[in-house]
Design a protein around this motif. Sequence first.
Motif, PDB file in Angstrom:
ATOM      1  N   PRO A  65     -11.015  -0.261  -2.214  1.00  0.00           N
ATOM      2  CA  PRO A  65     -10.634  -1.284  -1.228  1.00  0.00           C
ATOM      3  C   PRO A  65     -10.498  -2.666  -1.865  1.00  0.00           C
ATOM      4  O   PRO A  65     -11.172  -2.992  -2.852  1.00  0.00           O
ATOM      5  CB  PRO A  65     -11.791  -1.257  -0.216  1.00  0.00           C
ATOM      6  CG  PRO A  65     -12.427   0.083  -0.388  1.00  0.00           C
ATOM      7  CD  PRO A  65     -12.274   0.413  -1.847  1.00  0.00           C
ATOM      8  N   LEU A  66      -9.607  -3.479  -1.288  1.00  0.00           N
ATOM      9  CA  LEU A  66      -9.445  -4.835  -1.791  1.00  0.00           C
ATOM     10  C   LEU A  66     -10.670  -5.686  -1.514  1.00  0.00           C
ATOM     11  O   LEU A  66     -10.996  -6.599  -2.269  1.00  0.00           O
ATOM     12  CB  LEU A  66      -8.228  -5.493  -1.129  1.00  0.00           C
ATOM     13  CG  LEU A  66      -6.841  -5.138  -1.660  1.00  0.00           C
ATOM     14  CD1 LEU A  66      -5.784  -5.916  -0.898  1.00  0.00           C
ATOM     15  CD2 LEU A  66      -6.728  -5.412  -3.149  1.00  0.00           C
ATOM     16  N   TYR A  67     -11.353  -5.395  -0.430  1.00  0.00           N
ATOM     17  CA  TYR A  67     -12.519  -6.172  -0.042  1.00  0.00           C
ATOM     18  C   TYR A  67     -13.424  -5.291   0.810  1.00  0.00           C
ATOM     19  O   TYR A  67     -12.983  -4.263   1.337  1.00  0.00           O
ATOM     20  CB  TYR A  67     -12.112  -7.438   0.732  1.00  0.00           C
ATOM     21  CG  TYR A  67     -11.174  -7.177   1.892  1.00  0.00           C
ATOM     22  CD1 TYR A  67     -11.666  -6.870   3.169  1.00  0.00           C
ATOM     23  CD2 TYR A  67      -9.792  -7.235   1.724  1.00  0.00           C
ATOM     24  CE1 TYR A  67     -10.811  -6.633   4.231  1.00  0.00           C
ATOM     25  CE2 TYR A  67      -8.932  -7.002   2.774  1.00  0.00           C
ATOM     26  CZ  TYR A  67      -9.442  -6.698   4.032  1.00  0.00           C
ATOM     27  OH  TYR A  67      -8.592  -6.462   5.074  1.00  0.00           O
ATOM     28  N   ASP A 106      -5.073   5.585   2.273  1.00  0.00           N
ATOM     29  CA  ASP A 106      -5.909   4.408   2.074  1.00  0.00           C
ATOM     30  C   ASP A 106      -6.185   4.186   0.596  1.00  0.00           C
ATOM     31  O   ASP A 106      -6.250   5.131  -0.198  1.00  0.00           O
ATOM     32  CB  ASP A 106      -7.241   4.573   2.814  1.00  0.00           C
ATOM     33  CG  ASP A 106      -7.056   4.590   4.323  1.00  0.00           C
ATOM     34  OD1 ASP A 106      -6.353   3.704   4.841  1.00  0.00           O
ATOM     35  OD2 ASP A 106      -7.615   5.503   4.971  1.00  0.00           O
ATOM     36  N   ARG A 107      -6.373   2.929   0.219  1.00  0.00           N
ATOM     37  CA  ARG A 107      -6.680   2.610  -1.173  1.00  0.00           C
ATOM     38  C   ARG A 107      -7.925   3.355  -1.646  1.00  0.00           C
ATOM     39  O   ARG A 107      -8.898   3.484  -0.905  1.00  0.00           O
ATOM     40  CB  ARG A 107      -6.901   1.113  -1.352  1.00  0.00           C
ATOM     41  CG  ARG A 107      -5.641   0.264  -1.251  1.00  0.00           C
ATOM     42  CD  ARG A 107      -5.973  -1.173  -1.630  1.00  0.00           C
ATOM     43  NE  ARG A 107      -4.786  -2.024  -1.592  1.00  0.00           N
ATOM     44  CZ  ARG A 107      -4.410  -2.768  -0.545  1.00  0.00           C
ATOM     45  NH1 ARG A 107      -5.156  -2.747   0.562  1.00  0.00           N
ATOM     46  NH2 ARG A 107      -3.328  -3.508  -0.587  1.00  0.00           N
ATOM     47  N   PHE A 111     -15.274  -3.434   3.647  1.00  0.00           N
ATOM     48  CA  PHE A 111     -14.915  -3.088   5.027  1.00  0.00           C
ATOM     49  C   PHE A 111     -13.420  -3.282   5.321  1.00  0.00           C
ATOM     50  O   PHE A 111     -13.036  -3.580   6.444  1.00  0.00           O
ATOM     51  CB  PHE A 111     -15.761  -3.883   6.028  1.00  0.00           C
ATOM     52  CG  PHE A 111     -17.235  -3.789   5.779  1.00  0.00           C
ATOM     53  CD1 PHE A 111     -17.906  -2.593   5.972  1.00  0.00           C
ATOM     54  CD2 PHE A 111     -17.954  -4.887   5.310  1.00  0.00           C
ATOM     55  CE1 PHE A 111     -19.269  -2.489   5.709  1.00  0.00           C
ATOM     56  CE2 PHE A 111     -19.305  -4.798   5.046  1.00  0.00           C
ATOM     57  CZ  PHE A 111     -19.970  -3.591   5.260  1.00  0.00           C
ATOM     58  N   GLU A 112     -12.601  -3.139   4.285  1.00  0.00           N
ATOM     59  CA  GLU A 112     -11.157  -3.189   4.511  1.00  0.00           C
ATOM     60  C   GLU A 112     -10.785  -2.111   5.519  1.00  0.00           C
ATOM     61  O   GLU A 112     -11.185  -0.954   5.391  1.00  0.00           O
ATOM     62  CB  GLU A 112     -10.396  -2.948   3.202  1.00  0.00           C
ATOM     63  CG  GLU A 112      -8.886  -2.992   3.373  1.00  0.00           C
ATOM     64  CD  GLU A 112      -8.133  -2.696   2.080  1.00  0.00           C
ATOM     65  OE1 GLU A 112      -6.965  -3.093   1.972  1.00  0.00           O
ATOM     66  OE2 GLU A 112      -8.718  -2.062   1.176  1.00  0.00           O
ATOM     67  N   PRO A 113     -10.015  -2.437   6.566  1.00  0.00           N
ATOM     68  CA  PRO A 113      -9.693  -1.432   7.588  1.00  0.00           C
ATOM     69  C   PRO A 113      -8.830  -0.304   7.045  1.00  0.00           C
ATOM     70  O   PRO A 113      -8.057  -0.492   6.099  1.00  0.00           O
ATOM     71  CB  PRO A 113      -8.944  -2.245   8.653  1.00  0.00           C
ATOM     72  CG  PRO A 113      -8.450  -3.457   7.942  1.00  0.00           C
ATOM     73  CD  PRO A 113      -9.455  -3.753   6.872  1.00  0.00           C
ATOM     74  N   LYS A 114      -8.981   0.859   7.640  1.00  0.00           N
ATOM     75  CA  LYS A 114      -8.161   2.010   7.274  1.00  0.00           C
ATOM     76  C   LYS A 114      -6.744   1.826   7.806  1.00  0.00           C
ATOM     77  O   LYS A 114      -6.504   1.053   8.734  1.00  0.00           O
ATOM     78  CB  LYS A 114      -8.763   3.294   7.853  1.00  0.00           C
ATOM     79  CG  LYS A 114     -10.186   3.592   7.405  1.00  0.00           C
ATOM     80  CD  LYS A 114     -10.243   3.967   5.947  1.00  0.00           C
ATOM     81  CE  LYS A 114     -11.637   4.416   5.536  1.00  0.00           C
ATOM     82  NZ  LYS A 114     -11.723   4.766   4.100  1.00  0.00           N
ATOM     83  N   GLN A 115      -5.815   2.558   7.228  1.00  0.00           N
ATOM     84  CA  GLN A 115      -4.442   2.520   7.724  1.00  0.00           C
ATOM     85  C   GLN A 115      -4.355   3.144   9.114  1.00  0.00           C
ATOM     86  O   GLN A 115      -5.168   3.996   9.494  1.00  0.00           O
ATOM     87  CB  GLN A 115      -3.508   3.271   6.775  1.00  0.00           C
ATOM     88  CG  GLN A 115      -3.223   2.557   5.478  1.00  0.00           C
ATOM     89  CD  GLN A 115      -2.087   3.213   4.695  1.00  0.00           C
ATOM     90  OE1 GLN A 115      -1.142   3.770   5.270  1.00  0.00           O
ATOM     91  NE2 GLN A 115      -2.166   3.140   3.375  1.00  0.00           N
ATOM     92  N   GLU A 165       0.827  -1.201   0.000  1.00  0.00           N
ATOM     93  CA  GLU A 165       0.000   0.000   0.000  1.00  0.00           C
ATOM     94  C   GLU A 165       0.865   1.256   0.000  1.00  0.00           C
ATOM     95  O   GLU A 165       2.062   1.205   0.252  1.00  0.00           O
ATOM     96  CB  GLU A 165      -0.916   0.023   1.227  1.00  0.00           C
ATOM     97  CG  GLU A 165      -1.903  -1.124   1.325  1.00  0.00           C
ATOM     98  CD  GLU A 165      -2.745  -1.024   2.575  1.00  0.00           C
ATOM     99  OE1 GLU A 165      -3.460  -0.012   2.731  1.00  0.00           O
ATOM    100  OE2 GLU A 165      -2.680  -1.950   3.404  1.00  0.00           O
TER     101      GLU A 165
END
Length: 293
Positions: free
Chosen positions: A264-266, A260-261, A268-272, A255
Amino acid sequence: AFTFCVPKYPSGYHITNVTTATGNRSVMLYIPENLGMFSLHPGMLFFHGWHANPWYFNRLANGNVEASKFGTVLAMGFGTPPNPGESPICCPEDCDIMCCSEGDKLDLSRPCAWDAGSSRDVDYAKAIAKLLQDDFCVDSKKIFAMGLSNGGSMAASLACKAPETFAGVAQLSGSLNVSRCFAGSPPVAFISYCGETDMSCTMTTNQTADRLRILNNCSEFHSSFSSESTTCRLADGCDGGVFVEQCLIKGLGDEFPGHDRVVPLYPFEPKQDPTNIDAMIYTLKRFSKIKKN
């Protein structure tokens, strides 16, 4: 010496072409507002990640906003798809430039990428650097490169394959084959950012930093930045006034540190972690102090 220079294009975004040994290739430029006419300016090349494009990378990095603060002209390269002409703007087939310029499109079926091991993309980078000097009032001693993931490998390769052209490179993820770096080459400032869960860089990041420190005749490493999630070590006092710096970020994968992306990859991907270093701001600050001898 007195300098008077006006960029070929007005402020804003522009797509133009450069000529290389393999033909014409597109490049997207961002010219900041209010560039002075009586000085030359820094320039930075962006190399997007695998299956991304210049618009996505610029939005991810907040590149135009941050570069404008430093009066830096951006040149955003287009990687090449698996088959020639298949994805000319590195966006999905049903997405034109207006669609792609939203900065949230990725082309997974025809992914554009970089070949850091060949001369093709190095020649492309050199052609962009020349364009910046010739037409956009960029100082030949202040040309830098930054890339993420596959683009990080591409940017890093320029420290070894085009050290006469680039004053500094920033590698975000990705890897560098340091066997291609040779003693006696012009020194290049180097910053690497590697997430500790990122398999694309964790196997080589220490070796790369240590090798470049020796090649550039730098001091021993010492701490340069720390937060709850990030530790950086710096080797300065190098030949040519450059430096070698390495930043490790806990819990980060492939990343852009501090960003943050966009996609998202999926779900609810968590934030940095908010204490992650902001690689865009940190790099611009560090490179603002560098000028090639």
